[in-house]
Design a protein around this motif. Structure first.
Motif, PDB file in Angstrom:
ATOM      1  N   ASP A 257       0.804  -1.221   0.000  1.00 25.90           N
ATOM      2  CA  ASP A 257       0.000   0.000   0.000  1.00 25.90           C
ATOM      3  C   ASP A 257       0.838   1.274   0.000  1.00 25.90           C
ATOM      4  OD1 ASP A 257      -2.416  -1.384   0.043  1.00 25.90           O
ATOM      5  OD2 ASP A 257      -2.401  -1.548   2.224  1.00 25.90           O
TER       6      ASP A 257
ATOM      7  N   SER B 127       2.589   4.593  -0.896  1.00 28.66           N
ATOM      8  CA  SER B 127       2.276   5.609  -1.911  1.00 28.66           C
ATOM      9  C   SER B 127       3.601   6.211  -2.378  1.00 28.66           C
ATOM     10  CB  SER B 127       1.348   6.680  -1.333  1.00 28.66           C
ATOM     11  OG  SER B 127       1.803   7.145  -0.081  1.00 28.66           O
TER      12      SER B 127
ATOM     13  N   GLY C   7       4.655  10.793  -1.096  1.00 25.29           N
ATOM     14  CA  GLY C   7       3.712   9.919  -0.429  1.00 25.29           C
ATOM     15  C   GLY C   7       4.264   9.363   0.873  1.00 25.29           C
TER      16      GLY C   7
ATOM     17  N   GLN D 290      -1.222   4.415   1.990  1.00 23.38           N
ATOM     18  CA  GLN D 290      -1.859   5.418   1.155  1.00 23.38           C
ATOM     19  C   GLN D 290      -2.020   6.729   1.936  1.00 23.38           C
ATOM     20  OE1 GLN D 290      -3.727   4.211  -2.304  1.00 23.38           O
ATOM     21  NE2 GLN D 290      -1.642   3.492  -1.910  1.00 23.38           N
TER      22      GLN D 290
ATOM     23  N   VAL E 129      -3.292  13.549  -4.428  1.00 24.76           N
ATOM     24  CA  VAL E 129      -3.431  12.280  -3.695  1.00 24.76           C
ATOM     25  C   VAL E 129      -3.433  11.093  -4.653  1.00 24.76           C
ATOM     26  CG1 VAL E 129      -5.039  10.920  -2.297  1.00 24.76           C
ATOM     27  CG2 VAL E 129      -4.564  13.307  -1.691  1.00 24.76           C
ATOM     28  N   ASP E 130      -4.174  11.204  -5.744  1.00 26.76           N
ATOM     29  CA  ASP E 130      -4.232  10.100  -6.712  1.00 26.76           C
ATOM     30  C   ASP E 130      -2.864   9.821  -7.314  1.00 26.76           C
ATOM     31  OD1 ASP E 130      -6.925   9.771  -6.290  1.00 26.76           O
ATOM     32  OD2 ASP E 130      -7.553  10.876  -8.087  1.00 26.76           O
TER      33      ASP E 130
ATOM     34  N   ASN F  51      -0.691   8.062  -4.595  1.00 24.61           N
ATOM     35  CA  ASN F  51      -1.138   6.698  -4.274  1.00 24.61           C
ATOM     36  C   ASN F  51      -0.994   5.735  -5.433  1.00 24.61           C
ATOM     37  OD1 ASN F  51      -1.781   7.368  -1.633  1.00 24.61           O
ATOM     38  ND2 ASN F  51      -3.935   7.765  -2.055  1.00 24.61           N
ATOM     39  N   GLN F  52      -0.968   6.271  -6.649  1.00 26.76           N
ATOM     40  CA  GLN F  52      -0.805   5.419  -7.827  1.00 26.76           C
ATOM     41  C   GLN F  52       0.662   5.258  -8.232  1.00 26.76           C
ATOM     42  OE1 GLN F  52      -3.370   7.066 -10.874  1.00 26.76           O
ATOM     43  NE2 GLN F  52      -5.177   6.953  -9.547  1.00 26.76           N
TER      44      GLN F  52
END
Length: 332
Positions: A66, A68, A175, A180, A321-322, A325-326
């Protein structure tokens, strides 16, 4: 006045003066660091040859599925607009010249002591992508050259000399190496570093790291002496573990904490995008430097600090954030 009165007055002054001197010296012996003389400059012990600094510390490695691992760079320029003032919106809102030293800014072009959420939200910005957040830090000066600009003499309190402009400013969000991240709330206030570290008696809140462009694996809490042709660097890393409730707090720290060395956030806090500001300066070898500070802090490099107010829109923060996290690298 007769001779008798003069002698009595002299005796009283000597007694009071001796008592005050004894009290000051006694306090210095018992109560931690001795106060510095106002306006005293950085001393030889505040400088170090970067080649004498051992490598490290390294960034924590990502662990677990998980993590990020993304990175978002925000193009905010290098303060070409000349946005300076002696205010501190995060620590001293509503108090003109409350910082007692000069701050340099990127991002929101209106930030001063009297800024409000509404005024920040309506202002122009130096950042691409419409980020109206404000990012600021104390200026660095050359003390061998006189200051002639508007903010080179106005700070006072022993802060003098020509302001060194930043050659490069990098604003980035990282991150969490262990999980996340969640979105920062709008108008979150954040602070890193300790403006009174020299007299604090502890380095607990000293966060800024100094270095040279040719040795990215070496950093120090002292002013580095860099080889000719290399830039001096400052790295200002912010806390990234939010309590989920508050945008500020008494003392400006308890609502947003630093993770442990392995990246794990303290209990009852949540990882948010981790802000890091990196500054670079063209400094000729051997020139005297001084970070703006309170007079009793002697321009110690340990007192380096920075502030941030998040004025990103909800949509823009969701994109940050996306990206993190990706595991992507994004630039605005």
């Amino acid at each position: 006045m007769g001779n008798g009165h003069r002698l009595l007055t002299l005796l009283i002054c000597l007694v009071l003066g001796g008592g005050l001197t004894a009290a000051v010296l006694g306090a210095a012996r018992v109560g931690g660091p001795r106060p510095a003389a106002p306006g005293a400059g950085a001393g030889p012990g505040d400088f170090v040859d970067i080649r004498e600094v051992p490598p490290g510390p390294a960034e924590p490695r990502a662990s677990g599925p998980d993590a990020s691992t993304g990175r978002v760079s925000v193009e905010c320029g290098d303060n070409a607009e000349g946005h300076y003032n002696e205010d501190n919106l995060v620590v001293s809102p509503g108090l003109r010249s409350g910082a007692h030293h000069t701050h340099a800014y990127v991002g929101n072009l209106s930030t001063d002591a009297f800024s409000t959420d509404a005024s920040l939200d309506a202002a122009a910005t130096s950042c691409a992508g419409g980020d109206r957040s404000t990012y600021y830090w104390p200026v660095l000066r050359r003390t061998d050259l006189p200051g002639s600009g508007a903010h080179e003499g106005s700070a006072g309190h022993g802060n003098a000399g020509r302001i060194l402009p930043e050659s490069a400013v990098e604003v980035e969000f990282l991150g969490s190496p262990v999980g996340q991240v969640v979105a920062m709330p709008r108008f979150l206030n954040a602070m890193t570093g300790d403006a009174v570290a020299f007299t604090a008696g502890t380095d607990e809140d000293v966060r800024a790291r100094w270095g040279c462009s040719g040795s990215p694996d070496r950093s120090t809490i002292r002013y580095p002496r860099c080889p000719a042709g290399e830039r001096l660097t400052r790295t200002l890393a912010f806390p990234s573990c939010w309590n989920g409730l508050d945008t500020t707090s008494p003392g400006h720290r308890s609502h947003l904490l630093f993770p442990a060395a392995n990246g794990v956030c303290p209990r009852d806090t949540f990882p948010v995008p981790r802000l890091r500001i990196s500054l670079a300066y063209d400094v000729p070898p051997g020139v005297p430097l001084a970070l703006d500070s309170f007079p009793e802090q002697r321009h110690s490099p340990k007192t380096d600090h920075a502030m941030f107010v998040n004025v990103m829109t909800g949509q823009r923060m969701a994109e940050v954030v996306d990206c993190l996290n990706q595991g992507r690298s994004c630039r605005t």
